[in-house]
Each structure stands twice: as structure tokens, then as C-alpha cells.
Design a protein around this motif. Structure first.
Motif, PDB file in Angstrom:
ATOM      1  N   HIS A   1      -6.787 -10.560 -17.177  1.00  0.00           N
ATOM      2  CA  HIS A   1      -6.152  -9.864 -16.266  1.00  0.00           C
ATOM      3  C   HIS A   1      -5.106 -10.454 -15.503  1.00  0.00           C
ATOM      4  N   LEU A   2      -4.177  -9.962 -14.907  1.00  0.00           N
ATOM      5  CA  LEU A   2      -2.749 -10.266 -14.204  1.00  0.00           C
ATOM      6  C   LEU A   2      -3.307  -9.825 -12.495  1.00  0.00           C
ATOM      7  N   LEU A   3      -2.958 -10.661 -11.468  1.00  0.00           N
ATOM      8  CA  LEU A   3      -2.883 -10.466 -10.253  1.00  0.00           C
ATOM      9  C   LEU A   3      -1.544 -10.496  -9.869  1.00  0.00           C
ATOM     10  N   LEU A   4      -1.153  -9.364  -9.456  1.00  0.00           N
ATOM     11  CA  LEU A   4       0.353  -9.265  -8.976  1.00  0.00           C
ATOM     12  C   LEU A   4       0.697  -9.004  -7.598  1.00  0.00           C
ATOM     13  N   LEU A   5       1.597  -9.445  -7.052  1.00  0.00           N
ATOM     14  CA  LEU A   5       2.052  -9.139  -5.604  1.00  0.00           C
ATOM     15  C   LEU A   5       3.322  -8.313  -5.917  1.00  0.00           C
ATOM     16  N   ARG A   6       3.526  -7.277  -5.386  1.00  0.00           N
ATOM     17  CA  ARG A   6       4.409  -6.416  -5.617  1.00  0.00           C
ATOM     18  C   ARG A   6       5.017  -5.801  -4.350  1.00  0.00           C
ATOM     19  N   ARG A   7       6.039  -4.911  -4.488  1.00  0.00           N
ATOM     20  CA  ARG A   7       6.551  -4.116  -3.362  1.00  0.00           C
ATOM     21  C   ARG A   7       6.815  -5.124  -2.008  1.00  0.00           C
ATOM     22  N   GLN A   8       7.863  -5.959  -2.300  1.00  0.00           N
ATOM     23  CA  GLN A   8       8.134  -6.867  -1.262  1.00  0.00           C
ATOM     24  C   GLN A   8       7.117  -7.607  -0.593  1.00  0.00           C
ATOM     25  N   GLY A   9       6.156  -7.730  -1.476  1.00  0.00           N
ATOM     26  CA  GLY A   9       4.960  -8.557  -0.923  1.00  0.00           C
ATOM     27  C   GLY A   9       4.019  -7.927  -0.089  1.00  0.00           C
ATOM     28  N   THR A  10       3.966  -6.573  -0.300  1.00  0.00           N
ATOM     29  CA  THR A  10       3.078  -5.813   0.577  1.00  0.00           C
ATOM     30  C   THR A  10       1.810  -5.339  -0.080  1.00  0.00           C
ATOM     31  N   VAL A  11       1.722  -5.364  -1.525  1.00  0.00           N
ATOM     32  CA  VAL A  11       0.695  -4.571  -2.274  1.00  0.00           C
ATOM     33  C   VAL A  11       0.178  -5.603  -3.241  1.00  0.00           C
ATOM     34  N   LEU A  12      -1.006  -5.852  -3.417  1.00  0.00           N
ATOM     35  CA  LEU A  12      -1.902  -6.624  -4.439  1.00  0.00           C
ATOM     36  C   LEU A  12      -2.470  -5.751  -5.323  1.00  0.00           C
ATOM     37  N   GLU A  13      -1.997  -6.031  -6.799  1.00  0.00           N
ATOM     38  CA  GLU A  13      -2.639  -5.218  -7.733  1.00  0.00           C
ATOM     39  C   GLU A  13      -3.232  -5.909  -8.857  1.00  0.00           C
ATOM     40  N   GLY A  14      -4.518  -5.372  -9.471  1.00  0.00           N
ATOM     41  CA  GLY A  14      -5.047  -6.074 -10.568  1.00  0.00           C
ATOM     42  C   GLY A  14      -4.739  -5.350 -11.902  1.00  0.00           C
ATOM     43  N   TRP A  15      -4.253  -5.934 -13.062  1.00  0.00           N
ATOM     44  CA  TRP A  15      -3.999  -5.203 -14.253  1.00  0.00           C
ATOM     45  C   TRP A  15      -4.469  -5.802 -15.086  1.00  0.00           C
ATOM     46  N   GLU A  16      -5.225  -5.048 -16.502  1.00  0.00           N
ATOM     47  CA  GLU A  16      -5.489  -5.732 -17.530  1.00  0.00           C
ATOM     48  C   GLU A  16      -4.317  -6.478 -18.299  1.00  0.00           C
ATOM     49  N   VAL A  17      -4.816  -7.450 -18.959  1.00  0.00           N
ATOM     50  CA  VAL A  17      -3.661  -8.179 -19.588  1.00  0.00           C
ATOM     51  C   VAL A  17      -2.930  -7.208 -20.683  1.00  0.00           C
ATOM     52  N   GLY A  18      -3.627  -6.318 -21.371  1.00  0.00           N
ATOM     53  CA  GLY A  18      -2.925  -5.388 -22.316  1.00  0.00           C
ATOM     54  C   GLY A  18      -1.892  -4.568 -21.485  1.00  0.00           C
ATOM     55  N   SER A  19      -1.886  -4.426 -20.564  1.00  0.00           N
ATOM     56  CA  SER A  19      -0.953  -3.438 -19.948  1.00  0.00           C
ATOM     57  C   SER A  19       0.694  -4.142 -19.698  1.00  0.00           C
ATOM     58  N   ALA A  20       0.657  -5.527 -19.879  1.00  0.00           N
ATOM     59  CA  ALA A  20       1.848  -6.244 -19.728  1.00  0.00           C
ATOM     60  C   ALA A  20       2.569  -6.039 -20.849  1.00  0.00           C
ATOM     61  N   PRO A  21       3.960  -6.271 -20.847  1.00  0.00           N
ATOM     62  CA  PRO A  21       4.764  -6.528 -19.587  1.00  0.00           C
ATOM     63  C   PRO A  21       5.081  -5.260 -18.829  1.00  0.00           C
ATOM     64  N   GLY A  22       5.048  -4.056 -19.319  1.00  0.00           N
ATOM     65  CA  GLY A  22       5.501  -2.845 -18.854  1.00  0.00           C
ATOM     66  C   GLY A  22       4.584  -2.381 -17.693  1.00  0.00           C
ATOM     67  N   LEU A  23       3.395  -2.668 -17.525  1.00  0.00           N
ATOM     68  CA  LEU A  23       2.351  -2.004 -16.604  1.00  0.00           C
ATOM     69  C   LEU A  23       2.326  -0.653 -16.850  1.00  0.00           C
ATOM     70  N   ASP A  24       2.182  -0.085 -17.946  1.00  0.00           N
ATOM     71  CA  ASP A  24       1.913   1.496 -17.915  1.00  0.00           C
ATOM     72  C   ASP A  24       0.432   1.892 -17.599  1.00  0.00           C
ATOM     73  N   GLY A  25       0.469   2.875 -16.810  1.00  0.00           N
ATOM     74  CA  GLY A  25      -0.765   3.516 -16.354  1.00  0.00           C
ATOM     75  C   GLY A  25      -1.065   3.009 -14.963  1.00  0.00           C
ATOM     76  N   LYS A  26      -2.230   2.887 -14.488  1.00  0.00           N
ATOM     77  CA  LYS A  26      -2.724   2.422 -13.193  1.00  0.00           C
ATOM     78  C   LYS A  26      -3.395   1.239 -13.042  1.00  0.00           C
ATOM     79  N   PRO A  27      -3.197   0.499 -11.905  1.00  0.00           N
ATOM     80  CA  PRO A  27      -4.009  -0.677 -11.955  1.00  0.00           C
ATOM     81  C   PRO A  27      -5.450  -0.468 -11.709  1.00  0.00           C
ATOM     82  N   THR A  28      -6.252  -1.786 -12.008  1.00  0.00           N
ATOM     83  CA  THR A  28      -7.687  -1.499 -12.069  1.00  0.00           C
ATOM     84  C   THR A  28      -8.102  -1.893 -10.517  1.00  0.00           C
ATOM     85  N   TRP A  29      -7.359  -2.464  -9.692  1.00  0.00           N
ATOM     86  CA  TRP A  29      -7.703  -2.667  -8.508  1.00  0.00           C
ATOM     87  C   TRP A  29      -6.381  -2.819  -7.575  1.00  0.00           C
TER      88      TRP A  29
END
Length: 358
Positions: free
Chosen positions: A70-98
């Protein structure tokens, strides 16, 4: 970070086990290196992945924590945290798992610390911290955590079966517990490895504890004794010592430290004061205030530290013996599971031959 810098990786890398310079694909000054086992994240104006997973993450990514799943990402000017499966990288298609929104005043927080707790790159992604605990820094190991509070006191929790909590026993803790052995010694830096820990005092003293199976504490280990490394430090360490039969000369028993359950003061060569420390799965790296780099621990994937474009590193002893490797000039970096990444100023001096030709 001003000026030009090169990023170097020492240790395991697909297709290579020697330290080689890796060209940066990130734009702008490098803020952090976020390692996983088979790939790393370069944090600058955005986040770029290099290794087994490659490519630039979406431009609104400001920071990341990585694992092999998984990837844990800090996004949108640092206001949102998202958890993604590694297979979604690098484009992050779909929706985050958290996903978790952060208060505006917490924007730009330094991971893994976030409002109310901390995050990590695997489900459930977030864990709370006790109210009233004023946290300065937090380091995450494989099965434990090391926390530095605003007053410089140290707290640890998680699995303690290898002594990595520093409480003098092998019991686990579900909540942060103060490391009483360091009371009265304000700390400034902390690090957590696979099953060992480290911290630096305000005066530059380095303390280590936990598992020493591969010499990652720079104390005599079983492998080191078999190769004839001295064991005087083990007798003074106060850890869980073992007798390993006849010593190198065949006249006395050799003592090794398998588990160091209390913090032990580690003296670097020439009594160097330490500025930064990083812990991998079974290795450790420290940068002194003079800018020297020392590494020790499991050295199977480290043959020598001699990157092109930087001043040549001087090998003192084999890292496989749990002793020190020494180099000059790194700026910052991080330890991965089986590798080490660091930034070095790329201003190599011309060789004598080139100077003579000029």
C-alpha cells in the motif's frame, strides 16, 4: 536544500547490489526519501517513485509513506490522507481504500504524525495517540514505534520480543511507555528499524537497543565473533550476552550481545558527535555533525560505499562484521529494509590526471 545534489542507493536493488548513483527524476529540491523494500519515493515539489514501481504520482501529492502492498499519501495541499494499493500507482486510477480529512491547521503535517495520532502504509492506516502527549517526532519499526515528546523524553510501544522497546525486558506494550533508562537525558532524534531502535541526545550522543543478530547495534554479534571481531564492548553493554565457545585464539570464550534490552551508549570512532541516525531492517546509519557517514549491521547487499561523483568512501571494516563503514559528506537520507539511500553534494574534484592536463 540548496545546490546540486545526487541521490545514492547502497544495498539491495533489482539487478545490482553495489552502491550506484541513481539520477533523480524529481524536480526541485529533494525534501525526503521514503523507502520501501523494492522501491522508493522521492519527495520534492511532488512525489516520484523509483525502483520496482516507477513514475510520478499525481501533482497534488505532497508526501508519502510506502510499503510493498500500500501507499499512504498526503494530498490536496496537505488536507487529505489517502490509502491506496500499490497496484494503483503511479496514476492512482479508481478510488482509495481509505481516506481521512485533516483540519486546515494541520495542513502540511510531517508524516507519520497527523492530528490525533499517526499513520502508516497498511490497513487500518491510522492509530490514535493518548491525549495530552505532546509529540515532537515519531519513528515506526516493523512491529514497534519510538516517540519523542516536546520535552525530549522517549516513549515506545508495540512488540518487545527483541528488546526494541528499551524497557529492560521482552514484554510488549499496547500504549506508549516512557523509557525510564533515558530519564534526564533530553533527546533530539529517534529512529526505528526492523527490531532495533536508536536515538540521539542533545549533545550528540548515540544510544541503541534491541536485536543485535547482525551487528546492527555495532555491538559484537554471533557472525562477528565467528570472523574474529573483538568483544570488549559486549562485556560493558549490559545486554543479553551469550557465550560462544572458544574465542578467535582458542583460549577463551567470546561474548556476544544478541539482545540489548536497555539503551546502550555507542561511541563512534574519534568520539564523533551524531546529528542524524537511520535504521533499516538489520542495519544502521549515522551522520555526524562533521558530515561523516557511518554504517554498520547486515552487509550482505553492501560491498563497498564508493559512489561515482562523490568523494571516495574509506572502508574501515567489513559491514558484515557489525563494525563501521565510514564515508564523507552526506546531507540526508533514509534506511530502507535492505538498503540505504542518501543525498550527497555532486561537486567532485577533478582527478590529478585532469589537473595535470589543465
Amino acid at each position: 536544500m540548496g545546490g546540486k545534489a545526487g541521490w545514492f542507493q547502497c544495498g539491495f536493488r533489482f539487478g545490482a547490489v553495489e552502491p550506484v548513483p541513481v539520477p533523480l527524476r524529481a524536480s526541485g529540491p529533494v525534501v525526503a526519501v521514503r523507502p520501501s523494500w523494492s522501491f522508493v519515493g522521492i519527495v520534492s515539489a511532488g512525489v516520484t517513485l523509483q525502483g520496482a514501481v516507477q513514475g510520478a504520482l499525481p501533482p497534488d501529492c505532497r508526501d508519502a509513506l510506502l510499503s510493498e502492498t500500500h501507499l499512504l499519501l498526503l494530498r490536496r495541499q496537505g488536507t487529505v490522507l489517502e490509502g491506496w494499493e500499490v497496484g494503483s500507482a503511479p496514476g492512482l486510477d479508481g478510488k482509495p481504500t481509505w481516506q481521512r480529512e485533516l483540519p486546515q491547521e494541520e495542513a502540511g503535517t510531517a508524516l507519520p504524525l497527523v492530528a490525533g495520532g499517526y499513520v502508516f502504509p497498511k490497513p487500518p492506516f491510522f492509530a490514535p495517540l493518548p491525549e495530552g502527549l505532546q509529540v515532537q517526532k515519531l519513528a515506526l519499526g516493523h512491529e514497534h514505534a519510538v516517540l519523542l515528546d516536546a520535552g525530549g523524553a522517549l516513549f515506545t510501544w508495540g512488540s518487545g520480543r527483541h528488546g526494541q522497546l528499551g524497557h529492560g525486558e521482552l514484554e510488549s506494550r499496547s500504549e506508549p511507555q516512557r523509557v525510564e533508562a533515558l530519564d534526564g537525558l533530553p533527546m533530539g532524534e529517534v529512529a526505528a528499524g526492523g527490531w532495533h531502535s536508536a536515538c540521539i541526545s542533545g549533545t550528540g550522543d548515540l544510544y541503541v537497543w534491541g536485536w543485535n543478530e547482525a551487528g546492527q547495534l555495532a555491538l559484537p554479534s554471533k557472525g562477528g565473533v565467528q570472523r574474529g571481531v573483538g568483544t570488549a564492548a559486549a562485556a560493558a553493554a549490559g545486554g543479553a550476552a551469550e557465550l560462544q565457545g572458544a574465542g578467535p585464539g582458542g583460549h577463551e570464550e567470546s561474548v556476544v550481545v544478541s539482545i540489548q534490552a536497555f539503551p546502550a551508549l555507542l561511541d563512534l570512532p574519534q568520539e564523533a558527535e551524531v546529528r542524524k541516525v537511520g535504521c533499516g531492517s538489520r542495519h544502521t546509519a549515522a551522520v555526524t555533525r562533521a558530515g561523516d557517514l557511518y554504517t554498520w549491521g547486515w552487509g550482505k547487499y553492501v560491498r563497498q560505499i564508493r559512489p561515482a561523483g562523490a568523494r571516495r568512501h574509506r572502508q574501515q571494516r567489513s559491514a558484515e562484521e557489525g563494525a563501521f563503514l565510514h564515508g564523507k559528506g552526506p546531507l540526508c537520507g533514509g534506511c530502507g529494509v535492505w538498503a540505504m539511500d542518501y543525498l550527497h553534494p555532486c561537486n567532485p574534484k577533478p582527478s590529478r590526471r585532469k589537473q595535470q592536463q589543465q
